[in-house]
Design a protein around this motif. Structure first.
Motif, short mmCIF file in Angstrom:
data_model
loop_
_atom_site.label_atom_id
_atom_site.label_comp_id
_atom_site.label_asym_id
_atom_site.label_seq_id
_atom_site.Cartn_x
_atom_site.Cartn_y
_atom_site.Cartn_z
N ALA A 499 0.92 -1.31 -0.07
CA ALA A 499 -0.03 0.05 0.01
C ALA A 499 0.88 1.39 0.02
O ALA A 499 0.50 2.12 -0.93
CB ALA A 499 -1.15 -0.10 1.25
N PHE A 500 1.95 1.21 0.76
CA PHE A 500 2.84 2.40 0.96
C PHE A 500 3.53 2.61 -0.45
O PHE A 500 3.53 3.81 -1.00
CB PHE A 500 3.96 2.11 1.95
N LEU A 501 4.08 1.67 -1.02
CA LEU A 501 4.57 1.78 -2.64
C LEU A 501 3.73 2.31 -3.50
O LEU A 501 3.95 3.35 -4.10
CB LEU A 501 5.37 0.41 -2.96
N GLY A 502 2.55 1.67 -3.34
CA GLY A 502 1.49 2.18 -4.44
C GLY A 502 0.86 3.37 -4.38
O GLY A 502 0.96 4.19 -5.40
N LEU A 503 0.87 4.16 -3.25
CA LEU A 503 0.51 5.26 -2.76
C LEU A 503 1.88 6.20 -3.51
O LEU A 503 1.27 7.29 -3.92
CB LEU A 503 0.21 5.51 -1.18
N ILE A 504 2.56 6.08 -2.89
CA ILE A 504 3.76 7.09 -3.41
C ILE A 504 3.99 7.06 -5.00
O ILE A 504 4.04 8.18 -5.56
CB ILE A 504 5.34 6.81 -3.07
N CYS A 505 3.66 5.95 -5.67
CA CYS A 505 3.68 5.92 -7.17
C CYS A 505 2.60 6.76 -7.65
O CYS A 505 2.50 7.36 -8.63
CB CYS A 505 3.66 4.49 -7.55
N PHE A 506 1.32 6.53 -6.76
CA PHE A 506 0.16 7.31 -7.31
C PHE A 506 0.30 8.54 -7.09
O PHE A 506 0.05 9.36 -8.16
CB PHE A 506 -1.09 6.66 -6.68
N TYR A 507 0.58 9.21 -6.00
CA TYR A 507 0.59 10.68 -5.95
C TYR A 507 1.96 11.39 -6.56
O TYR A 507 1.65 12.41 -7.00
CB TYR A 507 0.70 10.91 -4.16
N HIS A 508 3.03 10.64 -6.91
CA HIS A 508 4.13 11.44 -7.35
C HIS A 508 3.92 11.34 -9.01
O HIS A 508 4.25 12.36 -9.59
CB HIS A 508 5.25 10.63 -6.92
N PRO A 603 -3.09 -9.36 -3.48
CA PRO A 603 -3.05 -7.89 -3.10
C PRO A 603 -2.17 -7.23 -4.45
O PRO A 603 -2.26 -6.03 -4.76
CB PRO A 603 -2.46 -7.44 -1.87
N LEU A 604 -1.08 -7.97 -4.57
CA LEU A 604 0.10 -7.37 -5.70
C LEU A 604 -0.65 -7.13 -7.04
O LEU A 604 -0.46 -6.21 -7.65
CB LEU A 604 1.04 -8.27 -5.84
N LEU A 605 -1.41 -8.24 -7.34
CA LEU A 605 -2.42 -8.24 -8.63
C LEU A 605 -3.22 -7.17 -8.69
O LEU A 605 -3.70 -6.15 -9.57
CB LEU A 605 -3.04 -9.54 -8.90
N TYR A 606 -3.89 -6.71 -7.65
CA TYR A 606 -5.03 -5.89 -7.57
C TYR A 606 -4.40 -4.47 -7.53
O TYR A 606 -4.95 -3.37 -8.18
CB TYR A 606 -5.76 -5.86 -5.99
N LEU A 607 -3.32 -4.41 -6.98
CA LEU A 607 -2.55 -3.09 -7.11
C LEU A 607 -2.27 -2.67 -8.64
O LEU A 607 -2.17 -1.57 -8.90
CB LEU A 607 -1.30 -2.74 -5.99
N ASN A 608 -1.77 -3.71 -9.41
CA ASN A 608 -1.46 -3.49 -10.51
C ASN A 608 -2.64 -3.11 -11.39
O ASN A 608 -2.70 -2.16 -12.40
CB ASN A 608 -1.13 -4.95 -11.24
N ILE A 609 -3.79 -3.46 -11.19
CA ILE A 609 -5.02 -3.06 -11.56
C ILE A 609 -5.36 -1.70 -11.31
O ILE A 609 -5.87 -0.82 -12.17
CB ILE A 609 -6.26 -3.94 -11.16
N LEU A 610 -5.18 -1.38 -9.99
CA LEU A 610 -5.41 0.04 -9.63
C LEU A 610 -4.56 1.04 -10.32
O LEU A 610 -5.09 1.86 -10.81
CB LEU A 610 -5.30 0.12 -8.04
#
Length: 656
Positions: A499-508, A603-610
């Motif tokens: 979640a932490f890694l996904g969020l920094i990629c999203f926001y940045h 969860p990893l696959l789901y973050l790829n979808i997001l």
């Protein structure tokens, strides 16, 4: 502040406060007070105090505040507090506040709620980052800022803006405005007689002359004595509480004018009434008779010190040489206390707010007071993850002989202290200037088990993936910090990490408009933003979705690492760009996303979808997961994570 004074003035606002249109001029703002006020404003809707810091929302509120000032043609100078001086007069008050904060954190951790504001530990840093970004002048006092604020306000003939009731008794030429009365959400417009329009902010102005006129015969110089007797941050109210037994019980109604007096303010009015037409020497002599003989000398010293503090408002502030709006002359170009024995660069960086104010406490008191965070109380304090960084930081302040730093932190359910014994090393504040920039960078990266080589390798890989020439220096540093967090954290689980890694990629790279244009097409960007919307709202708890303090605990660990890394970076002064955490993290969103991932089978696959499956952002995210995690096996969340086995941490002597 002064006990009860603010509520008395507000309950008599019809007599003591004037409606005012704030426009077109200087305003001097209490920086730490503003930090608390705006974070409280940013969090009122979501009550997100327990999720570790809604930094993105907070940053937006800070920017809105200063944009409103700019529209009203106001020129702010923000002044922050420094450390605590050697007298330690304020420490008793500080410890009470820390105990109160710890209680709020414990309530949040145990029950998912709290009774007061828990300012996230990186919020002051976010405030300063935004001030730099918006090119707003700010400075920092060596110690308490109140006196510097009053001096600089009178120099500019500008009002002070704060919620600190101490400013009610300063002799401020242009008055005092409480932050609570300043409506910065609406910039109002009025037409001038010349046909031009002007913008202003509504507020309430307090002027000391108006206050004194309510108590005929009361001299301004008696007000510091009044603050001592009522109890302030420096002298306990209990010291002189017996004096109220000697004051007249009844107050003549003709002396009250139109003031409303509640029961809680009755003693205050009796005291102000008694102080009329008296001299300071006469009043002090009378006060000392209420104390036992052996206590009188210490009490007199405290009284005289406080009176001298308030009366030195006409003297020059050393901060004036750091304010561009002031043309420094030889008469005000002063150097601070020589006894500090610090390099000039440190004083300059400290007074311009580039160094964390708490580091002055290491110098003046050999103490560091860590602000309690929302932790899982079954684990040791989240600051334990930054112990290695702390040791390196303390060593920079050790010059010629060994020293011991007393560090206050949470131990179990209590606020206690531990000791760091430090020996002199080659690298200290006095030798940092001997290193070139590359050597300073290497020292900084060494603190988090990294190196220039690893930094460059990560940077090159990210540039290849996103197909962009931007160096992404800040993002690379952040990824190295996450790797360090993974290495030192106790029990970090997979969903929290992802979640932490996904969020920094999203926001940045997505939420940031300028970044996304070069990396993600508009259609994909809209889709990704829409995917993350559901995580950006308030957190809703239920019987099936109780508050999980362990999730926030790991975020607190990262913040403690970030805090000490940033402090070290400010002292080494290498050319790495600082990490602007408000561009990357939101506690509510992190918590919501983590909870959602816990429920997902993959969860990893789901973050790829997001993140849009085959976008460059997804490719970057997957690279970071592999690059940072490598061979580390992270467990998935189970209910056992909510309170794993305690790790014992040595501590001694709790603060009473």
């Amino acid at each position: 502040g002064i006990r009860g004074l603010r509520s008395f003035i507000e309950s008599n606002s019809h007599e003591l406060l004037m409606s005012h249109k704030l426009t077109n001029g200087m305003v001097i703002i209490d920086g730490l007070n503003l930090t608390y006020f705006l974070y409280n404003t940013a969090s009122l809707a979501s009550q997100d105090y327990k999720y570790g810091g809604n930094y993105i929302h907070y940053a937006a509120v800070v920017k809105r505040f200063f944009h409103s000032l700019k529209k009203a043609k106001l020129m702010p100078i923000v002044i922050f507090d420094g450390g605590y001086d050697k007298t330690g007069y304020k420490l008793a008050t500080v410890f009470k506040r820390l105990e109160s904060r710890l209680e709020n954190c414990k309530n949040a951790s145990k029950f998912g709620l709290g009774s007061g504001l828990i300012l996230p530990i990186l919020a002051p840093m976010v405030m300063k980052d935004i001030l730099q970004e918006m090119e707003i002048t700010f400075v920092q006092s060596l110690f308490e800022a109140d006196l510097d604020i009053a001096k600089i306000a009178n120099y500019f003939e500008a009002p002070v803006v704060s919620n600190d009731s101490d400013f009610y008794i300063y002799d401020l030429n242009s008055g005092f405005i409480t932050l609570d009365s300043l409506d910065f959400n609406i910039v109002r417009k009025c037409d001038e007689p010349d046909g031009l329009s002007k913008y202003y902010l509504d507020c309430k102005m307090f002027n000391i002359k108006n206050f004194l006129s309510m108590f005929e015969g009361l001299k301004r110089e008696m007000l510091p004595l009044f603050s001592i007797l009522m109890g302030n941050d420096y002298i306990s109210q209990s010291l002189f509480e017996n004096i109220f037994n000697a004051l007249p019980i009844m107050i003549e109604k003709r002396n009250l004018k139109n003031l409303k007096i509640s029961k809680r303010h009755h003693n205050m009015i009796r005291l102000l009434d008694w102080l009329r037409n008296k001299k300071i020497s006469e009043a002090v002599k009378f006060l000392l008779t209420f104390l036992k003989t052996h206590k009188r000398d210490d009490a007199l010293g405290s009284i005289l010190s406080t009176l001298n503090f308030y009366s030195s408002i006409d003297k020059t502030s050393i901060l004036m040489q750091y304010i561009p709006e002031i043309q420094v002359t030889s008469s005000i170009k002063l150097k601070p206390i020589e006894a500090l024995h610090l390099p000039d660069w440190f004083i300059d960086s400290f007074c311009t707010g580039l160094i964390d104010p708490s580091l002055m406490n290491i110098i003046s008191l050999k103490k560091l007071l860590l602000l309690p965070q929302v932790d899982d109380l079954k684990f040791p304090s989240s600051y334990q993850s930054s112990v290695v960084l702390q040791k390196f930081l303390y060593s920079l302040f050790c010059f010629n002989k060994p020293m011991t730093i007393t560090v206050y932190d949470r131990f179990g359910n209590n606020y206690g202290k531990s000791f760091f014994h430090v020996n002199p090393k080659k690298l200290s504040l006095k030798t940092i200037n001997l290193l070139n920039d590359t050597q300073r960078q290497e020292e900084l990266l060494k603190c988090i088990n990294s190196s220039i080589g690893h930094f460059n390798e990560t940077q090159d890989s990210i540039k290849v993936i996103i197909q962009h020439e931007d160096k992404e220096e800040e993002f690379v540093l952040l990824s190295l910090l996450i790797k360090y967090w993974l290495e030192v954290s106790n029990g970090l689980f997979l969903e929290n990490f992802l979640a932490f890694l996904g969020l920094i990629c999203f926001y940045h790279f997505v939420a940031n408009n300028k970044k996304s244009e070069a990396i993600v097409d508009q259609k994909a960007r809209k889709l990704i933003i829409n995917n993350f919307k559901k995580f950006q709202g308030n957190v809703i708890h239920s019987n099936s979705n109780t508050f999980k303090a362990t999730i926030v605990h790991h975020f607190s660990q990262f913040q403690s690492i970030m805090l000490f890394f940033t402090r070290i970076q400010s002292l080494l002064r290498c050319s790495f760009k600082p990490i602007h955490i408000h561009n990357y993290l939101d506690g509510n969103c992190l918590y919501n996303l983590t909870i959602d991932l816990i429920r997902r089978p993959q969860p990893l696959l789901y973050l790829n979808i997001l993140l849009g499956r085959k976008t460059l952002i997804t490719k970057l995210f997957n690279f970071l997961v592999d690059h940072i995690k490598k061979d580390t096996q992270l467990q998935r969340w189970t209910d056992k994570h909510q309170g794993k086995v305690k790790q014992k941490v040595k501590q001694t002597t709790f603060v009473k």
